[in-house]
Design a protein around this motif. Structure first.
Motif, short mmCIF file in Angstrom:
data_model
loop_
_atom_site.label_atom_id
_atom_site.label_comp_id
_atom_site.label_asym_id
_atom_site.label_seq_id
_atom_site.Cartn_x
_atom_site.Cartn_y
_atom_site.Cartn_z
N GLU A 72 14.18 24.16 37.21
CA GLU A 72 14.71 23.45 38.38
C GLU A 72 14.36 24.14 39.68
OE1 GLU A 72 18.01 22.44 41.34
OE2 GLU A 72 17.46 24.38 40.54
N ILE A 73 14.03 23.35 40.69
CA ILE A 73 13.95 23.87 42.06
C ILE A 73 14.86 23.02 42.93
CG2 ILE A 73 11.56 24.68 41.81
CD1 ILE A 73 10.83 22.30 43.76
N ASP A 74 15.32 23.59 44.01
CA ASP A 74 16.06 22.78 44.96
C ASP A 74 15.87 23.33 46.35
OD1 ASP A 74 18.13 24.87 45.20
OD2 ASP A 74 18.80 24.16 43.25
N ASP A 75 16.26 22.54 47.31
CA ASP A 75 16.12 22.91 48.71
C ASP A 75 17.12 22.07 49.49
OD1 ASP A 75 15.13 24.16 50.92
OD2 ASP A 75 13.15 23.26 50.83
N PHE A 76 17.68 22.64 50.52
CA PHE A 76 18.62 21.83 51.28
C PHE A 76 18.69 22.26 52.74
CE2 PHE A 76 20.82 25.25 49.24
CZ PHE A 76 21.78 25.68 50.14
N THR A 77 19.00 21.28 53.56
CA THR A 77 19.26 21.50 54.97
C THR A 77 20.69 20.99 55.22
OG1 THR A 77 18.53 19.31 55.64
CG2 THR A 77 16.84 21.01 55.49
N ASP A 78 21.11 20.98 56.48
CA ASP A 78 22.43 20.44 56.78
C ASP A 78 22.49 18.94 56.50
OD1 ASP A 78 23.40 22.87 57.52
OD2 ASP A 78 23.14 22.55 59.66
N GLU A 79 21.34 18.28 56.56
CA GLU A 79 21.35 16.82 56.43
C GLU A 79 21.09 16.31 55.02
OE1 GLU A 79 19.37 18.23 59.02
OE2 GLU A 79 21.15 18.06 60.29
N GLU A 80 20.24 17.02 54.27
CA GLU A 80 19.90 16.50 52.96
C GLU A 80 19.58 17.62 51.98
OE1 GLU A 80 16.40 14.03 53.41
OE2 GLU A 80 15.14 15.78 53.01
N ALA A 81 19.56 17.23 50.72
CA ALA A 81 19.26 18.19 49.66
C ALA A 81 18.32 17.51 48.68
CB ALA A 81 20.55 18.60 48.97
N VAL A 82 17.39 18.28 48.13
CA VAL A 82 16.51 17.75 47.09
C VAL A 82 16.56 18.66 45.89
CG1 VAL A 82 14.89 16.51 48.58
CG2 VAL A 82 14.48 18.93 48.05
N SER A 83 16.36 18.07 44.72
CA SER A 83 16.33 18.84 43.49
C SER A 83 15.30 18.21 42.56
CB SER A 83 17.72 18.82 42.84
OG SER A 83 17.66 19.35 41.53
N VAL A 84 14.49 19.05 41.94
CA VAL A 84 13.49 18.58 40.96
C VAL A 84 13.74 19.32 39.65
CG1 VAL A 84 11.03 18.45 40.37
CG2 VAL A 84 11.77 18.06 42.73
N VAL A 85 13.77 18.58 38.55
CA VAL A 85 13.95 19.17 37.23
C VAL A 85 12.74 18.84 36.36
CG1 VAL A 85 15.35 19.16 35.11
CG2 VAL A 85 16.47 19.14 37.35
N VAL A 86 12.15 19.87 35.80
CA VAL A 86 11.02 19.73 34.88
C VAL A 86 11.53 20.07 33.49
CG1 VAL A 86 8.75 20.63 34.23
CG2 VAL A 86 9.36 20.40 36.66
N LYS A 87 11.35 19.17 32.56
CA LYS A 87 11.66 19.49 31.16
C LYS A 87 10.36 19.52 30.39
CE LYS A 87 16.13 17.42 31.44
NZ LYS A 87 16.96 16.31 31.03
N GLY A 88 10.29 20.45 29.45
CA GLY A 88 9.05 20.54 28.71
C GLY A 88 9.08 21.66 27.69
N THR A 89 7.90 22.00 27.23
CA THR A 89 7.76 23.04 26.22
C THR A 89 7.10 24.25 26.87
OG1 THR A 89 7.39 21.29 24.64
CG2 THR A 89 6.87 23.50 23.91
#
Lengths: 140, 140
Positions: A72-89
């Motif tokens: 997982e990675i994430d990033d956020f500011t005061d206005e918004e947040a993003v998150s990406v999840v990679v599943k795999g082997t």
């Protein structure tokens, strides 16, 4: 008053890869024999896989060999947040050619170390969400 | 030339709680029936447990009920990075008194939502590491 669905946006896979390529720190979750763990790690996203480097003999390497992982990675500011999840082997790179190729990747690392092994995640799914941060609504 | 041991500092548990109390975003890793997942979440550390809030009926709730989980926070500057990992058991708060107590906690949330359930982690271990970020050494 907005509902949760109004402020959460599902990202498409290409948007997820743009985010993965623009960051270098994520967290890897792995599980072995009923034990779950999570590790922060530097990584490099080459566009189709996630390359990471770790110290030989660590629990991380043991837990991830040929096993399903979530990253997982994430990033956020005061206005918004993003998150990406990679599943795999995850697999440990153990051939000379694979290691030499990985050595050429622009992989940054917090922790200077002379000895390391590479772990590569081949994704089975890449999902992402963007949250527009809003005020807390009144609860009924 | 420094070795990895020279630049990684193990934090004691009280230092970990200071860090947990000064942040509000972490990632929860959970595993159920061989499926592993990781979720970014807002949380509140009350000094001995980790309180989180999520939408009812989510996979997260299903995965964490009475199961072992791992929770991580991290923070970094150009000079150093810290990471704290909490391992423990998650439970869904389902009594009126527990929910009312949780409602009084100063738990921030990215995502405004009217309906939610609380998940509380009771730690079995709290560990932390501080990394002093240095230049990449030459590899032999």
């Amino acid at each position: 008053m907005s509902d949760a669905e109004d402020v959460m946006i599902v990202l498409d896979e290409s948007e997820c890869w743009v985010l993965l390529r623009s960051h270098s720190l994520g967290r890897l979750a792995a599980s072995a024999a009923g034990v779950i763990d999570i590790f922060p790690l530097n990584y490099y996203a080459d566009g189709s896989t996630i390359l990471m480097r770790t110290t030989p003999g660590t629990k991380l390497v043991e837990m991830t060999i040929h096993s399903d992982v979530a990253f997982e990675i994430d990033d956020f500011t005061d206005e918004e947040a993003v998150s990406v999840v990679v599943k795999g082997t995850a697999e440990w790179l153990d051939t000379r050619s694979a290691i030499e190729e990985a050595d050429r990747a622009p992989l940054v690392s917090w922790l200077p170390t002379l000895k390391y092994v590479y772990v590569r995640i081949t994704p089975t799914s890449v999902t992402g969400r963007r949250f527009v941060r809003g005020p807390e609504p009144e609860r009924d």
